[in-house]
Design an enzyme around this catalytic site. Structure first.
Site, mmCIF file in Angstrom:
data_model
loop_
_atom_site.group_PDB
_atom_site.id
_atom_site.type_symbol
_atom_site.label_atom_id
_atom_site.label_comp_id
_atom_site.label_asym_id
_atom_site.label_seq_id
_atom_site.Cartn_x
_atom_site.Cartn_y
_atom_site.Cartn_z
ATOM 1 N N SER A 151 68.280 59.770 35.978
ATOM 2 C CA SER A 151 67.605 58.468 35.952
ATOM 3 C C SER A 151 67.066 58.143 37.344
ATOM 4 O O SER A 151 67.570 58.658 38.350
ATOM 5 C CB SER A 151 68.579 57.373 35.513
ATOM 6 O OG SER A 151 69.508 57.107 36.553
ATOM 7 N N LYS A 177 81.051 52.433 39.775
ATOM 8 C CA LYS A 177 81.283 51.581 38.610
ATOM 9 C C LYS A 177 81.372 52.375 37.314
ATOM 10 O O LYS A 177 82.051 51.954 36.379
ATOM 11 C CB LYS A 177 80.107 50.596 38.556
ATOM 12 C CG LYS A 177 80.144 49.613 37.458
ATOM 13 C CD LYS A 177 79.092 48.566 37.670
ATOM 14 C CE LYS A 177 77.759 48.967 37.072
ATOM 15 N NZ LYS A 177 76.863 47.800 36.989
ATOM 16 N N ASP A 178 80.686 53.493 37.251
ATOM 17 C CA ASP A 178 80.643 54.281 36.012
ATOM 18 C C ASP A 178 81.748 55.329 35.932
ATOM 19 O O ASP A 178 81.820 56.093 34.973
ATOM 20 C CB ASP A 178 79.284 54.999 35.879
ATOM 21 C CG ASP A 178 78.127 54.014 35.814
ATOM 22 O OD1 ASP A 178 78.347 52.899 35.306
ATOM 23 O OD2 ASP A 178 77.026 54.355 36.271
ATOM 24 N N SER A 181 76.571 44.866 28.778
ATOM 25 C CA SER A 181 77.857 44.942 29.473
ATOM 26 C C SER A 181 78.781 43.859 28.923
ATOM 27 O O SER A 181 78.427 42.670 28.882
ATOM 28 C CB SER A 181 77.609 44.741 30.976
ATOM 29 O OG SER A 181 78.639 43.998 31.569
ATOM 30 N N LEU A 182 79.980 44.258 28.472
ATOM 31 C CA LEU A 182 80.944 43.295 27.937
ATOM 32 C C LEU A 182 81.284 42.238 28.970
ATOM 33 O O LEU A 182 81.446 41.062 28.662
ATOM 34 C CB LEU A 182 82.227 44.014 27.500
ATOM 35 C CG LEU A 182 82.133 44.981 26.323
ATOM 36 C CD1 LEU A 182 83.493 45.638 26.093
ATOM 37 C CD2 LEU A 182 81.672 44.265 25.075
ATOM 38 N N ARG A 183 81.417 42.677 30.228
ATOM 39 C CA ARG A 183 81.742 41.737 31.303
ATOM 40 C C ARG A 183 80.622 40.707 31.479
ATOM 41 O O ARG A 183 80.882 39.502 31.531
ATOM 42 C CB ARG A 183 81.941 42.512 32.619
ATOM 43 C CG ARG A 183 82.162 41.630 33.850
ATOM 44 C CD ARG A 183 82.179 42.459 35.126
ATOM 45 N NE ARG A 183 80.937 43.194 35.327
ATOM 46 C CZ ARG A 183 79.864 42.712 35.949
ATOM 47 N NH1 ARG A 183 79.887 41.504 36.479
ATOM 48 N NH2 ARG A 183 78.772 43.437 36.069
ATOM 49 N N ARG A 184 79.384 41.182 31.564
ATOM 50 C CA ARG A 184 78.284 40.232 31.764
ATOM 51 C C ARG A 184 78.130 39.309 30.564
ATOM 52 O O ARG A 184 77.899 38.112 30.720
ATOM 53 C CB ARG A 184 76.980 40.987 32.053
ATOM 54 C CG ARG A 184 76.989 41.643 33.431
ATOM 55 C CD ARG A 184 75.749 42.481 33.675
ATOM 56 N NE ARG A 184 75.784 43.124 34.981
ATOM 57 C CZ ARG A 184 75.263 44.320 35.228
ATOM 58 N NH1 ARG A 184 74.681 45.014 34.253
ATOM 59 N NH2 ARG A 184 75.339 44.833 36.442
ATOM 60 N N ARG A 241 70.219 47.990 26.291
ATOM 61 C CA ARG A 241 70.667 49.181 27.024
ATOM 62 C C ARG A 241 69.482 49.910 27.609
ATOM 63 O O ARG A 241 68.369 49.430 27.625
ATOM 64 C CB ARG A 241 71.520 50.086 26.118
ATOM 65 C CG ARG A 241 73.004 49.733 26.183
ATOM 66 C CD ARG A 241 73.873 50.946 25.945
ATOM 67 N NE ARG A 241 73.673 51.965 26.952
ATOM 68 C CZ ARG A 241 73.867 53.253 26.756
ATOM 69 N NH1 ARG A 241 74.268 53.683 25.588
ATOM 70 N NH2 ARG A 241 73.688 54.117 27.730
ATOM 71 N N GLY A 242 69.739 51.101 28.096
ATOM 72 C CA GLY A 242 68.684 51.870 28.729
ATOM 73 C C GLY A 242 68.757 51.690 30.232
ATOM 74 O O GLY A 242 69.524 50.870 30.736
ATOM 75 N N ASN A 243 67.973 52.486 30.956
ATOM 76 C CA ASN A 243 68.037 52.388 32.410
ATOM 77 C C ASN A 243 67.327 51.120 32.889
ATOM 78 O O ASN A 243 66.768 50.357 32.098
ATOM 79 C CB ASN A 243 67.520 53.669 33.079
ATOM 80 C CG ASN A 243 66.031 53.877 32.858
ATOM 81 O OD1 ASN A 243 65.264 52.932 32.736
ATOM 82 N ND2 ASN A 243 65.621 55.133 32.803
ATOM 83 N N VAL A 244 67.402 50.898 34.192
ATOM 84 C CA VAL A 244 66.900 49.650 34.765
ATOM 85 C C VAL A 244 65.446 49.396 34.348
ATOM 86 O O VAL A 244 65.092 48.297 33.898
ATOM 87 C CB VAL A 244 67.049 49.692 36.312
ATOM 88 C CG1 VAL A 244 66.378 48.496 36.955
ATOM 89 C CG2 VAL A 244 68.526 49.750 36.705
ATOM 90 N N ARG A 289 65.064 48.252 30.730
ATOM 91 C CA ARG A 289 65.489 46.861 30.525
ATOM 92 C C ARG A 289 64.430 45.890 31.033
ATOM 93 O O ARG A 289 64.165 44.867 30.408
ATOM 94 C CB ARG A 289 66.817 46.609 31.234
ATOM 95 C CG ARG A 289 67.925 47.442 30.629
ATOM 96 C CD ARG A 289 69.263 47.068 31.192
ATOM 97 N NE ARG A 289 70.122 48.235 31.325
ATOM 98 C CZ ARG A 289 71.411 48.180 31.576
ATOM 99 N NH1 ARG A 289 72.000 47.031 31.726
ATOM 100 N NH2 ARG A 289 72.120 49.290 31.688
ATOM 101 N N CYS A 307 88.290 49.592 27.753
ATOM 102 C CA CYS A 307 86.865 49.333 27.895
ATOM 103 C C CYS A 307 86.349 48.346 26.861
ATOM 104 O O CYS A 307 85.175 48.043 26.826
ATOM 105 C CB CYS A 307 86.052 50.628 27.957
ATOM 106 S SG CYS A 307 86.219 51.660 26.529
HETATM 107 N N1 LIG Z 1 76.003 51.223 34.075
HETATM 108 C C1 LIG Z 1 74.751 51.456 34.723
HETATM 109 C C2 LIG Z 1 74.817 51.187 36.181
HETATM 110 N N2 LIG Z 1 75.694 51.831 36.972
HETATM 111 C C3 LIG Z 1 75.546 51.361 38.234
HETATM 112 C C4 LIG Z 1 74.532 50.434 38.224
HETATM 113 C C5 LIG Z 1 74.039 49.653 39.375
HETATM 114 C C6 LIG Z 1 74.312 50.221 40.740
HETATM 115 C C7 LIG Z 1 75.690 50.011 41.262
HETATM 116 O O1 LIG Z 1 76.495 49.225 40.730
HETATM 117 O O2 LIG Z 1 76.003 50.670 42.263
HETATM 118 C C8 LIG Z 1 74.047 50.328 36.928
HETATM 119 C C9 LIG Z 1 72.965 49.462 36.426
HETATM 120 C C10 LIG Z 1 73.315 48.011 36.454
HETATM 121 O O3 LIG Z 1 74.471 47.636 36.200
HETATM 122 O O4 LIG Z 1 72.417 47.197 36.709
#
Ligand SMILES: NCc1[nH]cc(CCC(=O)O)c1CC(=O)O
Length: 309
Positions: A13, A85-86, A131-134, A151-154, A157, A244
């Site tokens: 990505s 984070k991942d 994101s469940l948290r958001r 979902r999907g990359n930045v 979205r 999760c």
């Molecule tokens: N799960 C996708 C993900 N993993 C890390 C980031 C952002 C970059 C970071 O936290 O370092 C993102 C996208 C997002 O949450 O906007």
């Protein structure tokens, strides 16, 4: 110094590639090596391929890391660059993350179309997030909002936002900045009301534990304060069992040798939340995180972790 290029494994990505390039730039600068000493190897992961379901449903964090870890094992790559984070809290046998680059801003960012901030959105407006948290934090702030999966990359979205599918979305400030997209941000979410995910904003570098040459090379780009913050946040997440399906936030701030951690766990609809704060010395980072996780878990009760589906 090196006879063959060090292979930097990454997801494909745009954000992952930007993180790999940052890693190479820092290694080049720290060691005075030519760029050709490093080769960026993009790999596709199942987390990237499955776009239509929340991550929590398809196997969680391991999805983004498994293919990279397989490639570390079989020598196709020498290091794997991850968004911390991942990453799962427990790494596979024989692999380790000894290196964290200096953390970017850890806050979430709001990108609003109908209004510049969540609080100013019209009643019942739609916000996109998977994101469940958001989702839980948005509902805690504004129970009237309609939160839909995004979902999907930045880039995907942001396109959905342009198409009018939602009035706003939340993304990590760090990712937007690394992509040079910070101009789309209309508000930054405060750390206290909208705490980030453990690890947000930090790049972690994984490698084979046996590879002492690579470990030495990486040591020059390690940022100690980020390492302490991550030790705390990851211990907190591990104490919560990385469940999760439970929205979990947690963030450690380092000042000199002092660490202060705050965390929250929420019900998915945001109506119930449990907060925790702990501080101490950076040398005790992992113990502080574990104690915070154990504390908030005990206060929430086991029902809290089993009740949602
Ligand atoms: N799960 C996708 C993900 N993993 C890390 C980031 C952002 C970059 C970071 O936290 O370092 C993102 C996208 C997002 O949450 O906007």
């Amino acid at each position: 110094m090196q006879t063959r290029a060090l292979k930097i494994g990454t997801r494909g990505s745009p954000l992952a590639l930007a993180q790999a390039v940052e890693t190479r730039t820092r290694l080049v600068a720290a060691h005075g090596l030519p760029e050709e000493a490093f080769e960026i190897v993009p790999l596709s992961t199942s987390g990237d391929r499955i776009q239509d379901r929340p991550l929590s449903e398809v196997g969680g964090k391991g999805l983004f890391t498994k293919e990279l870890e397989d490639a570390l094992y079989d020598g196709r790559i020498d290091i794997a660059v991850h968004s911390s984070k991942d990453m799962a809290t427990v790494l596979p046998e024989g692999l380790e993350v000894s290196t964290f680059l200096p953390r970017e801003d850890a806050r979430d960012a709001f990108i609003g179309k109908l209004a510049p901030s969540i609080l100013e959105l019209p009643h019942g407006a739609t916000v996109g997030s998977s994101s469940l948290r958001r989702q839980a934090l948005i509902k805690r702030m504004r129970p009237d909002l309609n939160v839909v999966m995004f979902r999907g990359n930045v880039q995907t979205r942001l396109r959905k936002l342009e198409e009018g599918i939602a009035a706003g979305t939340i993304l990590a400030n760090a990712g937007l900045r690394r992509l040079g997209l910070e101009s789309v941000i209309t508000d930054l979410m405060p750390l206290d009301k909208f705490p980030p995910a453990p690890g947000q904003g930090a790049i972690g570098i994984e490698h084979r534990s046996s590879d002492s040459e690579v470990k030495n090379l990486l040591a020059a780009v390690h940022d100690a304060p980020t390492g302490h913050a991550l030790a705390c946040e990851r211990a907190y997440l591990a104490a919560l069992d990385g469940s999760c399906r439970t929205p979990i936030a947690g963030h450690a701030v380092i000042e000199g040798d002092h660490l202060s951690f705050s965390g929250v766990i929420l019900s998915p609809d945001g109506t119930e939340s449990h907060e925790v704060r702990r501080e101490g010395k950076v040398v005790d980072a992992a113990q502080i995180g574990r104690a915070a996780g154990d504390d908030v878990r005990a206060r929430a009760g086991t029902r809290f972790f089993e009740g949602w589906s």
